[in-house]
Design an enzyme around this catalytic site. Structure first.
Site, PDB file in Angstrom:
ATOM      1  N   ASP A  73      -1.977 -14.261  -4.833  1.00 44.83           N
ATOM      2  CA  ASP A  73      -2.433 -15.610  -5.810  1.00 44.83           C
ATOM      3  C   ASP A  73      -4.133 -14.536  -6.352  1.00 44.83           C
ATOM      4  O   ASP A  73      -4.260 -13.219  -6.191  1.00 44.83           O
ATOM      5  CB  ASP A  73      -3.136 -16.155  -5.554  1.00 44.83           C
ATOM      6  N   ARG A  80       0.540  -1.246  -0.043  1.00 41.77           N
ATOM      7  CA  ARG A  80       0.279   0.003   0.275  1.00 41.77           C
ATOM      8  C   ARG A  80       0.375   1.172  -0.190  1.00 41.77           C
ATOM      9  O   ARG A  80       0.824   2.089  -0.399  1.00 41.77           O
ATOM     10  CB  ARG A  80      -1.029   0.479   1.701  1.00 41.77           C
ATOM     11  N   HIS A 129      -5.659  -6.422  -3.980  1.00 37.51           N
ATOM     12  CA  HIS A 129      -5.706  -5.910  -3.116  1.00 37.51           C
ATOM     13  C   HIS A 129      -6.074  -8.083  -2.056  1.00 37.51           C
ATOM     14  O   HIS A 129      -7.144  -8.125  -1.526  1.00 37.51           O
ATOM     15  CB  HIS A 129      -7.274  -6.108  -3.132  1.00 37.51           C
ATOM     16  N   THR A 130      -5.271  -8.876  -3.000  1.00 36.17           N
ATOM     17  CA  THR A 130      -4.901 -10.254  -2.972  1.00 36.17           C
ATOM     18  C   THR A 130      -4.785 -10.087  -1.330  1.00 36.17           C
ATOM     19  O   THR A 130      -4.670 -10.598  -0.634  1.00 36.17           O
ATOM     20  CB  THR A 130      -4.369 -10.932  -3.677  1.00 36.17           C
ATOM     21  N   ASP A 145     -13.904  -2.421  -5.893  1.00 37.98           N
ATOM     22  CA  ASP A 145     -14.508  -3.961  -6.646  1.00 37.98           C
ATOM     23  C   ASP A 145     -15.457  -3.900  -7.431  1.00 37.98           C
ATOM     24  O   ASP A 145     -15.295  -4.383  -8.200  1.00 37.98           O
ATOM     25  CB  ASP A 145     -13.825  -4.462  -5.491  1.00 37.98           C
ATOM     26  N   HIS A 158       0.666   3.949  -2.891  1.00 39.13           N
ATOM     27  CA  HIS A 158       0.161   5.374  -2.515  1.00 39.13           C
ATOM     28  C   HIS A 158       1.418   6.190  -2.174  1.00 39.13           C
ATOM     29  O   HIS A 158       1.266   7.955  -3.237  1.00 39.13           O
ATOM     30  CB  HIS A 158       0.119   5.513  -1.621  1.00 39.13           C
ATOM     31  N   TRP A 205     -10.368  -8.663   1.622  1.00 39.54           N
ATOM     32  CA  TRP A 205     -11.069  -9.410   0.273  1.00 39.54           C
ATOM     33  C   TRP A 205     -11.091 -10.980   0.408  1.00 39.54           C
ATOM     34  O   TRP A 205     -11.602 -11.173  -0.857  1.00 39.54           O
ATOM     35  CB  TRP A 205      -9.935  -8.546  -0.814  1.00 39.54           C
ATOM     36  N   THR A 206     -10.082 -11.222   0.563  1.00 36.54           N
ATOM     37  CA  THR A 206      -9.764 -12.462   0.197  1.00 36.54           C
ATOM     38  C   THR A 206      -9.156 -13.247   1.670  1.00 36.54           C
ATOM     39  O   THR A 206      -9.422 -13.586   2.717  1.00 36.54           O
ATOM     40  CB  THR A 206      -8.372 -12.904  -0.657  1.00 36.54           C
TER      41      THR A 206
HETATM   42  C1  TBV Z   1      -6.220  -0.713   1.728  1.00 34.53           C
HETATM   43  C2  TBV Z   1      -8.999   1.012  -1.699  1.00 34.53           C
HETATM   44  C3  TBV Z   1      -2.693  -1.826  -1.683  1.00 34.53           C
HETATM   45  N1  TBV Z   1      -7.159   0.223  -0.579  1.00 34.53           N
HETATM   46  C4  TBV Z   1      -7.091  -0.498   0.664  1.00 34.53           C
HETATM   47  C5  TBV Z   1      -8.449   0.222   1.592  1.00 34.53           C
HETATM   48  C6  TBV Z   1      -9.427   1.256   1.080  1.00 34.53           C
HETATM   49  C7  TBV Z   1      -8.848   0.235  -0.451  1.00 34.53           C
HETATM   50  C8  TBV Z   1      -8.400   0.008   3.088  1.00 34.53           C
HETATM   51  C9  TBV Z   1      -7.370   1.398   3.675  1.00 34.53           C
HETATM   52  C10 TBV Z   1      -7.618   0.326   5.375  1.00 34.53           C
HETATM   53  O1  TBV Z   1      -8.966   1.122   5.845  1.00 34.53           O
HETATM   54  O2  TBV Z   1      -6.823   0.052   5.745  1.00 34.53           O
HETATM   55  C11 TBV Z   1     -10.253   2.143   1.348  1.00 34.53           C
HETATM   56  N2  TBV Z   1      -7.903  -0.211  -3.657  1.00 34.53           N
HETATM   57  C12 TBV Z   1      -8.944   0.747  -3.304  1.00 34.53           C
HETATM   58  C13 TBV Z   1      -9.252   2.034  -4.455  1.00 34.53           C
HETATM   59  C14 TBV Z   1      -8.138   1.122  -5.347  1.00 34.53           C
HETATM   60  C15 TBV Z   1      -7.507   0.337  -5.116  1.00 34.53           C
HETATM   61  C16 TBV Z   1     -10.499   2.923  -4.752  1.00 34.53           C
HETATM   62  C17 TBV Z   1      -8.621   1.489  -6.631  1.00 34.53           C
HETATM   63  C18 TBV Z   1      -8.161   0.361  -7.621  1.00 34.53           C
HETATM   64  N3  TBV Z   1      -4.740   0.068  -3.026  1.00 34.53           N
HETATM   65  C19 TBV Z   1      -4.809   0.396  -4.081  1.00 34.53           C
HETATM   66  C20 TBV Z   1      -3.557  -0.618  -5.833  1.00 34.53           C
HETATM   67  C21 TBV Z   1      -3.354  -0.532  -4.760  1.00 34.53           C
HETATM   68  C22 TBV Z   1      -3.275  -1.039  -2.853  1.00 34.53           C
HETATM   69  C23 TBV Z   1      -3.445  -0.002  -6.291  1.00 34.53           C
HETATM   70  C24 TBV Z   1      -1.643  -2.183  -5.041  1.00 34.53           C
HETATM   71  C25 TBV Z   1      -1.570  -2.287  -5.964  1.00 34.53           C
HETATM   72  N4  TBV Z   1      -4.896  -1.608  -0.679  1.00 34.53           N
HETATM   73  C26 TBV Z   1      -3.580  -1.910  -0.669  1.00 34.53           C
HETATM   74  C27 TBV Z   1      -3.126  -3.170   0.006  1.00 34.53           C
HETATM   75  C28 TBV Z   1      -4.142  -2.535   1.286  1.00 34.53           C
HETATM   76  C29 TBV Z   1      -5.096  -1.649   0.396  1.00 34.53           C
HETATM   77  C30 TBV Z   1      -2.254  -4.584  -0.227  1.00 34.53           C
HETATM   78  O3  TBV Z   1      -5.324   1.890  -4.472  1.00 34.53           O
HETATM   79  C31 TBV Z   1      -4.751  -3.641   2.356  1.00 34.53           C
HETATM   80  C32 TBV Z   1      -3.253  -2.792   3.269  1.00 34.53           C
HETATM   81  C33 TBV Z   1      -6.689   2.230  -2.533  1.00 34.53           C
HETATM   82  C34 TBV Z   1      -4.014  -3.076   4.869  1.00 34.53           C
HETATM   83  O4  TBV Z   1      -3.943  -4.207   4.716  1.00 34.53           O
HETATM   84  O5  TBV Z   1      -3.418  -2.667   5.854  1.00 34.53           O
HETATM   85  C35 TBV Z   1      -5.280   2.106  -2.277  1.00 34.53           C
HETATM   86  C36 TBV Z   1      -5.557   2.232  -3.509  1.00 34.53           C
HETATM   87  O6  TBV Z   1      -7.093  -0.299  -5.556  1.00 34.53           O
HETATM   88  C37 TBV Z   1      -6.062   3.750  -4.296  1.00 34.53           C
END
Ligand code: TBV
Length: 273
Positions: free
Chosen positions: A177, A38, A153-154, A199, A42, A169-170
């Site tokens: 995976d 994440r 989000h896996t 999603d 970001h 998510w999983t």
């Molecule tokens: C956390 C939303 C990798 N992503 C995450 C949250 C939300 C989103 C929860 C934050 C929290 O409450 O801790 C609301 N993720 C999104 C949206 C998209 C998305 C809107 C649109 C495509 N995230 C991300 C990308 C990637 C991530 C493109 C990886 C390539 N995000 C991600 C991980 C976690 C979140 C691994 O898009 C879990 C973190 C939003 C944890 O477990 O603490 C971040 C974002 O993909 C812009």
């Protein structure tokens, strides 16, 4: 703006390898792959391809929410010469690798920026397909990149105190995976699993759905596309000197050819006049 050029300094490259080993150990002992992925996203996800502002430039270190949770600071202390921008992107690559995902090619050389981009450049989880496209197209990324990267989000979960959403998510949020896509297509999936509006947009939009179906069926294709999209994301704003040099060389060659040809044409014309 603060992009970078691939690093050539052997000392720096050696330090990158040491940081990579430290990150592997840290991420597997602390189980912090999701937050590392994440963090990488970001930092990179602020890029604007028109103005060339934002991108993976370490500016996320000024953000307190991610800063305090960023265990990568420990690694930064041990390898102070590594830029934050390289460290965060390397952490993202290692997070995917140690949780069983594809190997992602990593090229170091990003520069740190002292300024943070304005807020509101990352996707809003409450919106739909149009919003996702607005955000990702601004970065110069495609529909395929949107779906592949959403597969990130896996890993991980949402926390009510952070985003207002709750859950993973999983079923196994520490394993990388294609289960994110399988769960998206499952009509009676576990109600405890999380589906954000963004999603759901991936199955509601016919173009996105084609990729979701492909990735749910074929994990190798997902891994291949994910690795390519993640690399692109991690290199937004990167300047490739070799490509620049090539463009210049082709330009010179074309100009020279035109000049020579027009010279011969001119000589020829005069001769037969
Ligand atoms: C956390 C939303 C990798 N992503 C995450 C949250 C939300 C989103 C929860 C934050 C929290 O409450 O801790 C609301 N993720 C999104 C949206 C998209 C998305 C809107 C649109 C495509 N995230 C991300 C990308 C990637 C991530 C493109 C990886 C390539 N995000 C991600 C991980 C976690 C979140 C691994 O898009 C879990 C973190 C939003 C944890 O477990 O603490 C971040 C974002 O993909 C812009």
């Amino acid at each position: 703006m603060m992009a970078g050029v691939p690093a050539k300094d052997p000392k720096y490259l050696k330090e990158i390898e040491r940081s990579r080993r430290d990150l592997r150990a840290l991420i597997s002992t602390k189980n912090c792959a999701p937050i590392m992925l994440r963090l990488a996203w970001h930092d990179a996800g602020t890029y604007d391809s028109k103005t060339k502002i934002g991108g993976p430039n370490g500016s996320i270190r000024h953000d307190h929410e991610l800063r305090h949770s960023a265990n990568s600071e420990e690694v930064k202390t041990r390898h102070p010469q590594i830029t934050y921008a390289d460290l965060y992107q390397l952490a993202g690559v290692v997070a995917v690798e140690v949780t069983g995902g594809p190997t992602i090619d990593f090229v170091p050389g990003r520069k740190d920026s002292e300024v943070s981009p304005e807020e509101g450049r990352l996707p809003d989880a409450n919106q739909g397909a149009k919003h996702l496209r607005d955000i990702f197209y601004r970065m110069g990324l495609s529909d395929k990149d949107i779906v592949a990267l959403s597969g990130g989000h896996t890993l991980g979960r949402a926390h009510p105190e952070r985003s207002g959403f709750e859950g993973a998510w999983t079923k196994d949020p520490l394993k990388f995976d294609n289960s994110y896509f399988k769960e998206l297509l499952e009509s009676d999936s576990d109600p405890d699993l999380l589906k954000l509006p963004t999603d759901k947009a991936l199955v509601e939009d016919p173009k996105f759905l084609r990729y979701v179906e492909l990735y749910a069926k074929d994990e190798d294709t997902f891994f291949r596309d994910y690795a390519a999209s993640h690399k692109k994301l991690s290199e937004l704003g990167f300047i490739w000197p070799s490509r620049l040099a090539l463009k210049f060389a082709v330009g010179v060659l074309v100009t020279a050819t035109v000049a020579i040809l027009s010279h011969y044409y001119e000589v020829h014309r005069r001769f037969f006049e």
